[in-house]
Design an enzyme around this catalytic site. Structure first.
Site, PDB file in Angstrom:
ATOM      1  N   LYS A   1       0.850  -1.205   0.000  1.00 33.89           N
ATOM      2  CA  LYS A   1       0.000   0.000   0.000  1.00 33.89           C
ATOM      3  C   LYS A   1       0.870   1.233   0.000  1.00 33.89           C
ATOM      4  CE  LYS A   1       0.840   1.150   4.576  1.00 33.89           C
ATOM      5  NZ  LYS A   1       1.621   2.301   5.044  1.00 33.89           N
TER       6      LYS A   1
ATOM      7  N   PRO B   1       9.977  -4.691   0.417  1.00 35.67           N
ATOM      8  CA  PRO B   1      10.999  -4.332   1.395  1.00 35.67           C
ATOM      9  C   PRO B   1      10.388  -4.193   2.792  1.00 35.67           C
ATOM     10  CG  PRO B   1      10.430  -2.435   0.027  1.00 35.67           C
ATOM     11  CD  PRO B   1       9.742  -3.620  -0.575  1.00 35.67           C
ATOM     12  N   MET B   2      11.126  -4.655   3.797  1.00 34.65           N
ATOM     13  CA  MET B   2      10.623  -4.597   5.171  1.00 34.65           C
ATOM     14  C   MET B   2      10.970  -3.265   5.806  1.00 34.65           C
ATOM     15  SD  MET B   2      11.458  -8.477   6.234  1.00 34.65           S
ATOM     16  CE  MET B   2      11.414  -8.116   7.971  1.00 34.65           C
ATOM     17  N   GLY B   3      10.023  -2.779   6.622  1.00 35.69           N
ATOM     18  CA  GLY B   3      10.235  -1.485   7.265  1.00 35.69           C
ATOM     19  C   GLY B   3      10.225  -0.365   6.243  1.00 35.69           C
ATOM     20  N   GLY B   4       9.490  -0.568   5.152  1.00 36.84           N
ATOM     21  CA  GLY B   4       9.489   0.401   4.076  1.00 36.84           C
ATOM     22  C   GLY B   4       8.286   1.328   4.081  1.00 36.84           C
TER      23      GLY B   4
ATOM     24  N   GLY C   1       3.746  -1.524   4.068  1.00 35.99           N
ATOM     25  CA  GLY C   1       2.796  -2.427   4.734  1.00 35.99           C
ATOM     26  C   GLY C   1       2.957  -3.906   4.454  1.00 35.99           C
TER      27      GLY C   1
ATOM     28  N   GLY D   1       4.312  -6.512   6.006  1.00 31.00           N
ATOM     29  CA  GLY D   1       3.954  -7.438   7.090  1.00 31.00           C
ATOM     30  C   GLY D   1       2.452  -7.457   7.325  1.00 31.00           C
ATOM     31  N   SER D   2       1.850  -6.282   7.314  1.00 25.15           N
ATOM     32  CA  SER D   2       0.395  -6.181   7.522  1.00 25.15           C
ATOM     33  C   SER D   2      -0.365  -6.857   6.386  1.00 25.15           C
ATOM     34  CB  SER D   2      -0.031  -4.712   7.573  1.00 25.15           C
ATOM     35  OG  SER D   2       0.757  -3.987   8.473  1.00 25.15           O
TER      36      SER D   2
ATOM     37  N   ASP E   1      -2.588  -1.300  10.177  1.00 19.01           N
ATOM     38  CA  ASP E   1      -2.744  -1.326   8.721  1.00 19.01           C
ATOM     39  C   ASP E   1      -3.431  -2.586   8.196  1.00 19.01           C
ATOM     40  OD1 ASP E   1      -1.558   1.108   8.260  1.00 19.01           O
ATOM     41  OD2 ASP E   1       0.413   0.291   7.786  1.00 19.01           O
TER      42      ASP E   1
END
Ligand SMILES: C[C@](O)(CO)[C@H](O)COP(=O)(O)OP(=O)(O)OC[C@H]1O[C@@H](n2ccc(N)nc2=O)[C@H](O)[C@@H]1O
Ligand SMILES: Nc1ncnc2c1ncn2[C@@H]1O[C@H](COP(=O)(O)OP(=O)(O)OP(=O)(O)O)[C@@H](O)[C@H]1O
Length: 282
Positions: free
Chosen positions: A12, A95-98, A101, A103-104, A137
């Site tokens: 997102k 990408p993580m921590g981008g 969203g 992980g959500s 999220d």
């Protein structure tokens, strides 16, 4: 025997994000506009009849039990008393921590995927409510429609903004959402705006000034993309994005930036890839 179910978990963008205040529990009251990207992780689900939930992924940094995918599956088992289990295969693309969203979205895809695979018959309302306990999220990914969000991000009003092509740059820094929301200099008193009509142009992300200050890589990416179009932070970053009228123009700009920047081009979409795929299964 049901065959393997493979579903996307799309990213997102927060097209704008205003922070209106802070609640007693530390969470922030927001107004934000969510739109999905046609750019996604991929999750495959294989039914198990022994109740075990096993995630197979190459994500080394996240322990199995704290992965949002495993947590989502277990919560669904608890809610429904379902005795079935699942093997889940994750292909991580986002990408993580981008701030896009990932992980959500994985959590939401797990909730909808397992509702289907385990034939639970849970309503979208139930899954969105369960999702909110996993992250602010998650509900919008469960609903799958571009939306204005209020509250901490859970009060959703579906909207249909334009669907341009985006260049998304991924600065190589990890921005902690909790750190930004606890920053002393964060703007927390934006006045509420009317959510309709969809605000166009010159809208802002209230997290951007503190993220730019703490992470020079993010400021650099904003400056570079800003030479071509209005560039903005999504969520609490680190990703930044800009809109273009066509894929060709977005590709051209990304190509000009690839020497120093990592990024991708993706189309904005108001119906998420997950929901388009699920509709195709019915
Ligand atoms: C910034 C956004 O990405 C915008 O879409 C979301 O609001 C963040 O959603 P998220 O990553 O699912 O966030 P959560 O996992 O629920 O919360 C992470 C941390 O961010 C802070 N947080 C999050 C959401 C919110 N409305 N107010 C907050 O203050 C809290 O300190 C929390 O500990
Ligand atoms: N399946 C998962 N994929 C990615 N991260 C996960 C997952 N499960 C747990 N996490 C944890 O969640 C953290 C945030 O991941 P995510 O990719 O959702 O960040 P984000 O894009 O910044 O999210 P947001 O926009 O919601 O702030 C990761 O650092 C990781 O520790």
């Amino acid at each position: 025997m049901m065959s393997r179910l493979t579903l996307p978990a799309p990213a997102k963008l927060n097209l704008m994000l205003h922070i209106l205040g802070r609640r007693a529990d530390g969470y922030h009251e927001l107004q934000t506009l969510f739109q999905f990207l046609d750019h996604a992780d991929e999750l495959s689900f294989d039914l198990r009849d022994d109740g075990q939930v096993i995630l197979h992924s190459d994500l080394k940094d996240v322990p199995h039990e704290s992965n949002l995918i495993v947590r989502a599956a277990r919560k669904l088992q608890q809610l429904t008393g379902c005795p079935l289990g699942v093997d889940i295969y994750l292909k991580k693309v986002l990408p993580m921590g981008g701030g896009i969203g990932g992980g959500s979205s994985d959590a939401a895809t797990t909730l909808l995927g397992l509702n289907h695979l385990w034939q639970l018959g849970c309503s979208e309302d139930q899954l969105a409510e369960l999702g909110l306990t996993l992250g602010a999220d998650v509900p919008v990914f469960v609903r799958g429609h571009a939306a204005f969000a209020e509250g901490v991000g859970e009060k959703l009003t579906p909207v249909d903004p334009e669907e341009p092509w985006y260049v998304v740059l991924v600065p190589q820094v990890f921005v902690s959402t909790a750190e930004i929301f606890s920053h002393p200099l964060l703007t927390r008193n934006s006045p509420p705006i009317k959510m309709r009509p969809v605000p166009k142009g010159n809208s802002r992300n209230d997290c951007q000034p503190v993220v730019e200050q703490s992470y020079p890589e993010v400021r650099n990416s904003l400056n570079l993309l800003g030479k071509f179009t209005d560039a903005r932070l999504t969520g609490t970053g680190s990703c930044v994005f800009g809109a273009f009228p066509s894929k060709a123009e977005a590709d051209k700009v990304l190509a000009l930036l690839t020497e120093t920047q990592t990024g991708f081009v993706a189309k904005g979409s108001n119906i998420s890839m997950l929901h388009r795929t699920l509709q195709g299964l019915l």
